[in-house]
Design an enzyme around this catalytic site. Structure first.
Site, PDB file in Angstrom:
ATOM      1  N   SER A  22       1.078   3.855   9.660  1.00 49.69           N
ATOM      2  CA  SER A  22       2.394   4.401   9.986  1.00 49.69           C
ATOM      3  C   SER A  22       3.114   3.406  10.907  1.00 49.69           C
ATOM      4  O   SER A  22       2.525   2.923  11.880  1.00 49.69           O
ATOM      5  CB  SER A  22       2.213   5.748  10.699  1.00 49.69           C
ATOM      6  OG  SER A  22       3.461   6.226  11.121  1.00 49.69           O
ATOM      7  N   LYS A  26       6.259  -0.293   5.775  1.00 50.30           N
ATOM      8  CA  LYS A  26       6.246   0.006   4.334  1.00 50.30           C
ATOM      9  C   LYS A  26       7.604   0.492   3.826  1.00 50.30           C
ATOM     10  O   LYS A  26       8.162  -0.074   2.888  1.00 50.30           O
ATOM     11  CB  LYS A  26       5.201   1.103   4.016  1.00 50.30           C
ATOM     12  CG  LYS A  26       3.785   0.748   4.388  1.00 50.30           C
ATOM     13  CD  LYS A  26       2.829   1.871   4.034  1.00 50.30           C
ATOM     14  CE  LYS A  26       3.065   3.199   4.757  1.00 50.30           C
ATOM     15  NZ  LYS A  26       2.928   3.141   6.225  1.00 50.30           N
ATOM     16  N   SER A  93      -1.877   5.846   2.393  1.00 47.64           N
ATOM     17  CA  SER A  93      -2.989   5.732   1.432  1.00 47.64           C
ATOM     18  C   SER A  93      -4.175   4.952   2.007  1.00 47.64           C
ATOM     19  O   SER A  93      -4.464   3.842   1.573  1.00 47.64           O
ATOM     20  CB  SER A  93      -2.506   5.133   0.104  1.00 47.64           C
ATOM     21  OG  SER A  93      -1.633   4.035   0.250  1.00 47.64           O
TER      22      SER A  93
END
Ligand code: ADP
Length: 182
Positions: A22, A26, A93
């Site tokens: 986090s 991304k 993921s």
């Protein structure tokens, strides 16, 4: 970034999968790539972890729940890919097995490991989640009290600690350019 030279690329259908902690970058990179490809007329779908979870708020964070969540998204992504859609996905993921499951479903799986270390992600603490995890308010928070398994052989690895968003996007776009159909 020389965008003009890229306007006539025929991006191969595929699944561009961002994985990482986090705050690693991304979504920031993925959103830029989506906007860029949309401008070029690429038929594209974008799955973002937070958005999907907002839609299905009962998805938990145990390993089993995370893996099921990733497998479902991967299945949908692979179906879209079969219909010629270019899919961009941004999910923490953290488990290799689930990412491998998605890779095996897809024809052209491009894994981008956003490898920004936890110290930098925590320094950014974009959503204040690291502070809450450290305070014991969030359990199963990846990088603090839940594991992250780095991908053993990602197509790309990008550490955003010392580079601009534009440079990070260039790394991805250069890869897509290299593999585009001319
Ligand atoms: P994630 O989607 O991995 O949780 P975000 O994209 O939401 O992460 O947040 C990443 C933060 O890092 C943003 O505040 C962004 O502006 C910052 N950042 C700094 N440099 C970069 C870079 N090179 N690429 C992506 N994000 C960067």
């Amino acid at each position: 970034m020389k965008r003009n030279s890229r306007e006539h690329l025929r991006i191969k259908p595929g699944v561009l999968w961002f994985t990482g902690l986090s705050g690693s970058g991304k979504s920031t990179i993925a959103e830029e790539i989506v906007a860029d490809l949309e401008k070029q007329g690429v038929d594209i779908e974008y799955f973002d972890g937070d958005r999907v979870r907002n839609m299905f708020p009962n998805t938990g964070f145990t390993r089993q729940e995370r893996d099921e969540h990733i497998r479902r998204i991967g299945f949908l992504a692979s179906m879209l890919e079969k219909h010629g859609v270019f899919v961009v996905a941004s999910f923490v993921s953290p488990y290799e097995e689930a990412r491998r499951f998605v890779r095996d479903l897809c024809g052209n799986f491009i894994e981008v490991y956003v490898s920004t270390p936890v110290q930098e992600c925590e320094r950014r603490d974009v959503k204040g989640l690291y502070a809450r995890a450290r305070a014991g308010e969030i359990h199963n928070f990846t990088g603090v009290n839940d594991p992250y398994e780095p991908p053993p052989a990602p197509e790309l690895t990008i550490d955003t600690t010392d580079i601009s968003v534009e440079s990070a996007c260039d790394i991805v776009m250069n890869y897509l350019e290299k593999t585009a159909v001319r």
